[in-house]
Design a protein around this motif. Structure first.
Motif, PDB file in Angstrom:
ATOM      1  N   UNK A 198     -93.053  53.164 -37.226  1.00 46.64           N
ATOM      2  CA  UNK A 198     -92.052  53.818 -35.530  1.00 46.64           C
ATOM      3  C   UNK A 198     -91.777  55.614 -36.899  1.00 46.64           C
ATOM      4  N   UNK A 199     -92.420  56.152 -35.548  1.00 47.94           N
ATOM      5  CA  UNK A 199     -91.556  57.875 -35.368  1.00 47.94           C
ATOM      6  C   UNK A 199     -89.794  57.886 -35.960  1.00 47.94           C
TER       7      UNK A 199
ATOM      8  N   UNK B  95     -87.898  50.781 -40.456  1.00 51.93           N
ATOM      9  CA  UNK B  95     -88.627  50.687 -39.777  1.00 51.93           C
ATOM     10  C   UNK B  95     -89.950  52.533 -39.607  1.00 51.93           C
ATOM     11  N   UNK B  96     -89.682  53.000 -40.301  1.00 55.46           N
ATOM     12  CA  UNK B  96     -90.294  54.201 -40.358  1.00 55.46           C
ATOM     13  C   UNK B  96     -91.480  53.829 -41.311  1.00 55.46           C
ATOM     14  N   UNK B  97     -91.609  52.695 -42.515  1.00 59.34           N
ATOM     15  CA  UNK B  97     -92.494  52.263 -43.508  1.00 59.34           C
ATOM     16  C   UNK B  97     -93.575  51.442 -42.110  1.00 59.34           C
ATOM     17  N   UNK B  98     -92.761  51.191 -41.324  1.00 56.55           N
ATOM     18  CA  UNK B  98     -94.684  50.062 -40.669  1.00 56.55           C
ATOM     19  C   UNK B  98     -94.466  51.318 -39.715  1.00 56.55           C
TER      20      UNK B  98
ATOM     21  N   UNK C  24     -73.957  62.669 -37.767  1.00 55.23           N
ATOM     22  CA  UNK C  24     -74.706  62.822 -38.736  1.00 55.23           C
ATOM     23  C   UNK C  24     -76.495  62.192 -39.638  1.00 55.23           C
ATOM     24  N   UNK C  25     -75.520  60.941 -39.222  1.00 51.46           N
ATOM     25  CA  UNK C  25     -76.323  59.839 -39.275  1.00 51.46           C
ATOM     26  C   UNK C  25     -77.952  59.685 -38.265  1.00 51.46           C
ATOM     27  N   UNK C  26     -77.887  60.582 -37.573  1.00 51.89           N
ATOM     28  CA  UNK C  26     -78.968  60.626 -36.648  1.00 51.89           C
ATOM     29  C   UNK C  26     -79.920  61.730 -36.918  1.00 51.89           C
ATOM     30  N   UNK C  27     -79.159  62.801 -36.845  1.00 56.92           N
ATOM     31  CA  UNK C  27     -79.893  64.518 -37.544  1.00 56.92           C
ATOM     32  C   UNK C  27     -80.915  63.676 -38.687  1.00 56.92           C
ATOM     33  N   UNK C  28     -80.366  63.023 -40.228  1.00 57.74           N
ATOM     34  CA  UNK C  28     -80.241  62.665 -41.160  1.00 57.74           C
ATOM     35  C   UNK C  28     -81.973  62.055 -41.099  1.00 57.74           C
ATOM     36  N   UNK C  29     -81.988  60.641 -39.659  1.00 59.91           N
ATOM     37  CA  UNK C  29     -82.642  59.589 -39.507  1.00 59.91           C
ATOM     38  C   UNK C  29     -84.359  60.631 -38.765  1.00 59.91           C
ATOM     39  N   UNK C  30     -83.343  61.637 -38.227  1.00 58.71           N
ATOM     40  CA  UNK C  30     -84.967  62.352 -37.591  1.00 58.71           C
ATOM     41  C   UNK C  30     -85.663  63.387 -38.382  1.00 58.71           C
ATOM     42  N   UNK C  31     -84.965  64.098 -39.226  1.00 53.61           N
ATOM     43  CA  UNK C  31     -85.270  64.068 -40.635  1.00 53.61           C
ATOM     44  C   UNK C  31     -86.230  63.686 -41.306  1.00 53.61           C
ATOM     45  N   UNK C  32     -85.431  63.031 -41.143  1.00 48.35           N
ATOM     46  CA  UNK C  32     -86.464  62.082 -42.424  1.00 48.35           C
ATOM     47  C   UNK C  32     -86.527  61.723 -43.872  1.00 48.35           C
TER      48      UNK C  32
ATOM     49  N   UNK D 190     -86.445  55.969 -34.052  1.00 48.70           N
ATOM     50  CA  UNK D 190     -85.659  55.574 -35.235  1.00 48.70           C
ATOM     51  C   UNK D 190     -84.432  55.808 -34.419  1.00 48.70           C
ATOM     52  N   UNK D 191     -83.988  57.053 -34.770  1.00 57.96           N
ATOM     53  CA  UNK D 191     -83.193  58.000 -34.305  1.00 57.96           C
ATOM     54  C   UNK D 191     -82.255  58.294 -33.040  1.00 57.96           C
ATOM     55  N   UNK D 192     -82.941  58.457 -32.255  1.00 61.74           N
ATOM     56  CA  UNK D 192     -83.059  58.126 -31.120  1.00 61.74           C
ATOM     57  C   UNK D 192     -82.085  56.859 -30.329  1.00 61.74           C
TER      58      UNK D 192
END
Length: 517
Positions: free
Chosen positions: A384-385, A379-382, A464-472, A389-391
């Motif tokens: 999406x910020x 998702x990030x590669x195509x 924790x997963x949401x925070x990691x996605x937010x950080x990229x 994604x995290x939210x």
């Protein structure tokens, strides 16, 4: 075989002329398993009474040695040699009533679906086309009887190959003569309502028919190749819509977790895996589970594979401007509760789907990734910020399909120590395992497997997963966190199904070859 009375001299002379035996059906007792091979409708329609099966041969009472239409169809459907035995037509009719009335065949015991009349002709077909029409119809019926998911007709340099995909594997069947290739392909294109004249461009169509009392759709794809057009027909069985999560292969604990994910009021849930891994079936099962009168469900698909009652389904037509993104925008004005997007392919579709999930809609869709954490990076590669994604993301399910042990012939089986070691099955697990393996029988056509089930990797997006996605965070870090949160790998879920006796070590090892975690 017994001989009829002397009054049937003409019949005996006919039998002598063609080197056939005669029989009086009035005194014949046909075993139920032989009756089960031939539906009553086919027996009555063609005046054929099955008598006895000996190996690969089936003896059948017939009144006319020259009327080969019924015996040819029966031989093609059953893949047996049909040996006719002559008897009077009236005696055969009475014997059919007596035998089938006394020993009715259970619907699910008959391996051959009752043939329906061939599809109506268009008026442009001559009598010379009749054998082709019957062959095509028999080809489809045989695929249904064998539980095939696809029919492949492939023109090669020196032959015209026909294959069925059964439980994920292609199996070649008797090939028609190469000289019939143009007529067979033209008949299929005519049934699918695509242009017969166009042979240079790919075409897609659809065939709708009724076989064995079941409504079936066949999605048809025609592709030009070096030796003619290759046609693939995907058989879409409406029964797949009603599969519960247990039938898909979810074990009780995974089913509870998955039901919790799809019960969310909003957010996006993704199902990932390669083509042919059962993603669409899983999504349709979710919609069937959630389809209630108080919910509005809209799907956008390319194409609409299954038609579901109570659900608004929108087909994508790029040539008219009805793309995934355009359909999604229009759908949001319809105030749906649940949205299914057939596949997220580009940034525009992904953005609209993500934003829909953030505005109170529950969104289901699919991606092509190898594992569940890989959906985040895709998702990030195509485009999406990461914070979106995290939210929005609630969870990802990666899946594959494995063959299920045949319930008719599976027996206890102890895998070799090297096989257990390769899948990291310890001594304690092996001691309490129900290892089984199919021996091969008529029900599974000697393969030892019958049907398929899923193995799953279920990633729930935790804090924790949401925070990691937010950080990229990268895919490896996300996978490590998902494992820490309790996610099982595809191979680990497969091992649980080996231990439960549902499949074999070889099957899981081959499907999860790249999954070593």
């Amino acid at each position: 075989m017994t001989t009829p009375a002397a009054a049937e001299d003409p019949l005996r002379r006919l039998a002598a002329q063609y080197g056939l035996e005669t029989i009086d059906p009035a005194g014949v007792s046909v075993p139920p398993e032989v009756l089960a091979l031939v539906p009553r409708s086919l027996a009555a329609q063609h005046g054929l009474l099955p008598l006895a099966r000996r190996g690969r041969s089936l003896h059948v009472a017939s009144s006319d040695p020259l009327a080969t239409e019924g015996t040819d169809l029966l031989g093609h459907l059953l893949q047996l040699d049909i040996i006719p035995v002559l008897a009077p037509a009236e005696a055969i009719a009475r014997a059919i009533d007596r035998c089938y009335g006394r020993a009715p065949v259970a619907p699910d015991a008959a391996p051959v679906p009752a043939p329906e009349p061939p599809p109506a002709t268009t008026g442009d077909e001559s009598a010379d086309d009749a054998p082709i029409i019957k062959y095509v119809h028999a080809l489809i019926l045989e695929a249904i009887r064998r539980r095939a998911s696809d029919i492949h007709l492939e023109p090669l340099a020196r032959r015209f190959r026909v294959r069925y995909r059964i439980d994920g594997l292609l199996q070649e069947v008797d090939n028609p003569p190469q000289r019939l290739q143009p007529a067979i392909l033209s008949r299929l294109k005519l049934m699918a309502n695509i242009s017969i004249a166009e042979k240079r461009l790919p075409q897609d169509g659809r065939i709708q028919l009724n076989a064995g009392g079941k409504a079936l759709d066949l999605r048809v794809s025609a592709l030009p190749t070096a030796h003619g057009e290759s046609i693939v027909m995907r058989i879409l069985d409406q029964a797949g819509l009603r599969l519960g999560l247990a039938e898909l292969g979810f074990l009780p604990d995974d089913r509870a977790g998955f039901e919790q994910l799809i019960a969310a009021p909003d957010g996006i849930l993704l199902v990932t895996g390669p083509t042919g891994s059962g993603k669409t079936t899983t999504l349709y099962s979710c919609l069937h589970h959630l389809n209630q009168p108080d919910r509005k469900i809209i799907t956008v698909e390319e194409p609409v594979e299954y038609q579901m009652s109570g659900i608004n389904q929108v087909p994508v037509r790029a040539e008219t401007g009805m793309t995934f993104a355009a359909a999604l925008r229009a759908m949001l004005r319809q105030a749906p509760n649940i949205i299914m997007v057939g596949e997220i392919r580009d940034a525009e579709t992904a953005d609209i789907a993500i934003n829909a999930s953030l505005t109170g809609h529950l969104v289901f869709s699919t991606l092509h990734t190898n594992d569940a954490p890989g959906a985040v990076t895709r998702l990030v590669d195509i485009g999406v910020k990461p914070f979106l994604v995290a939210t929005a993301l609630r969870g990802v399910v990666a899946q594959r399909l494995i063959r299920r042990n045949c319930p008719e012939c599976s027996r206890p089986h102890l895998p070799a120590a090297a096989e257990l070691q390769a899948l990291r099955i310890g001594a304690a697990e092996a001691a309490g395992a129900n290892f089984r393996r199919g021996a091969g029988c008529a029900a599974c056509q000697g393969t030892g497997y019958r049907g398929r089930l899923g193995i799953f990797e279920i990633m729930t997006v935790t804090g924790p997963m949401r925070e990691m996605i937010h950080r990229g965070a990268g895919g490896a870090q996300l996978r490590a966190q998902a494992r820490a949160d309790g996610m099982r790998s595809l191979r680990e879920d497969g091992v649980r199904k080996i231990i439960a006796g549902l499949t074999t070590v070889e099957e899981v090892a081959s499907i999860t070859l790249g999954d070593l975690s």
